[in-house]
Design a protein around this motif. Structure first.
Motif, PDB file in Angstrom:
ATOM      1  N   TYR A 156      -2.639  10.542   0.746  1.00 18.05           N
ATOM      2  CA  TYR A 156      -1.483   9.739   0.359  1.00 18.05           C
ATOM      3  C   TYR A 156      -0.198  10.568   0.405  1.00 18.05           C
ATOM      4  CZ  TYR A 156      -4.529   5.966  -1.119  1.00 18.05           C
ATOM      5  OH  TYR A 156      -5.442   4.948  -1.133  1.00 18.05           O
ATOM      6  N   THR A 165       0.834  -1.203   0.000  1.00 18.05           N
ATOM      7  CA  THR A 165       0.000   0.000   0.000  1.00 18.05           C
ATOM      8  C   THR A 165       0.864   1.247   0.000  1.00 18.05           C
ATOM      9  OG1 THR A 165      -0.112  -0.044   2.420  1.00 18.05           O
ATOM     10  CG2 THR A 165      -1.932  -1.087   1.228  1.00 18.05           C
ATOM     11  N   GLY A 214      -9.144  -0.409  -8.679  1.00 22.61           N
ATOM     12  CA  GLY A 214      -8.193  -0.812  -7.655  1.00 22.61           C
ATOM     13  C   GLY A 214      -6.844  -0.119  -7.749  1.00 22.61           C
ATOM     14  N   SER A 215      -6.649   0.660  -8.787  1.00 24.03           N
ATOM     15  CA  SER A 215      -5.393   1.387  -8.933  1.00 24.03           C
ATOM     16  C   SER A 215      -5.477   2.725  -8.206  1.00 24.03           C
ATOM     17  CB  SER A 215      -5.093   1.633 -10.420  1.00 24.03           C
ATOM     18  OG  SER A 215      -6.043   2.531 -10.967  1.00 24.03           O
ATOM     19  N   LEU A 216      -4.366   3.435  -8.198  1.00 27.33           N
ATOM     20  CA  LEU A 216      -4.325   4.797  -7.680  1.00 27.33           C
ATOM     21  C   LEU A 216      -4.090   5.727  -8.858  1.00 27.33           C
ATOM     22  CD1 LEU A 216      -2.056   4.196  -4.577  1.00 27.33           C
ATOM     23  CD2 LEU A 216      -4.500   4.685  -4.558  1.00 27.33           C
ATOM     24  N   LYS A 260      -5.827   9.714  -5.921  1.00 22.91           N
ATOM     25  CA  LYS A 260      -7.169   9.213  -5.583  1.00 22.91           C
ATOM     26  C   LYS A 260      -7.262   7.723  -5.893  1.00 22.91           C
ATOM     27  CE  LYS A 260      -9.139  13.159  -4.533  1.00 22.91           C
ATOM     28  NZ  LYS A 260      -9.648  13.475  -3.250  1.00 22.91           N
ATOM     29  N   ASP A 261      -8.113   7.025  -5.132  1.00 23.22           N
ATOM     30  CA  ASP A 261      -8.401   5.622  -5.414  1.00 23.22           C
ATOM     31  C   ASP A 261      -9.287   5.539  -6.645  1.00 23.22           C
ATOM     32  OD1 ASP A 261      -7.185   4.316  -3.045  1.00 23.22           O
ATOM     33  OD2 ASP A 261      -8.658   5.516  -1.957  1.00 23.22           O
TER      34      ASP A 261
END
Length: 133
Positions: free
Chosen positions: A73, A64, A95-97, A90-91
């Motif tokens: 983050y 993470t 499922g990626s950033l 942002k998420d």
């Protein structure tokens, strides 16, 4: 100790005035279960008027991106950025950033090669198997 070698998958979209030769690189990150590490992203570009970029970061299960005390983050922009550059992470629904960096003053990213940003990561103590990209 179990070490995991993982090459991150990156998608990079550079917003520039003209098409150019642009490449992003991330060295293999050696990580150990239960420990922290850091992803260092570099950018090589022939274009000298880059003002913004966007990328998607896909991390394996158990890895993470660290968060600051305010819940956002963590990251460190390199000195290639001007003080007007801001990063938003942002998420995403897959499922990626999603990472977006821009300058509302349209200040350019300095230079044509070198480190772009650093992303601190945490590795779960339950991660035991190698991950292949």
């Amino acid at each position: 100790m179990n070490y995991i070698k993982y090459v991150l998958s990156w998608v990079l979209l550079i917003m520039a005035t003209h098409a150019s030769a642009i490449s992003i690189s991330v060295e293999t990150v050696n990580i150990e279960a239960g420990k922290s590490s850091e992803i260092v992203v570099s950018l090589n570009n022939t274009e000298t008027n880059l003002t913004a970029y966007q990328m998607s970061l896909y991390l394996p299960d158990g890895v993470t991106l660290q968060k600051k005390s305010n819940g956002k983050y963590a990251y460190t922009l390199s000195t290639r950025h001007e003080t007007t550059h801001t990063m938003t992470i942002k998420d995403a629904s897959d499922g990626s950033l999603l990472l977006v960096c821009s300058s509302m003053d349209k200040d350019v990213i300095k230079g044509t090669s070198g480190e772009l940003l650093r992303l601190p990561i945490d590795v779960s103590s339950t991660v035991t198997a190698s991950v292949q990209a």
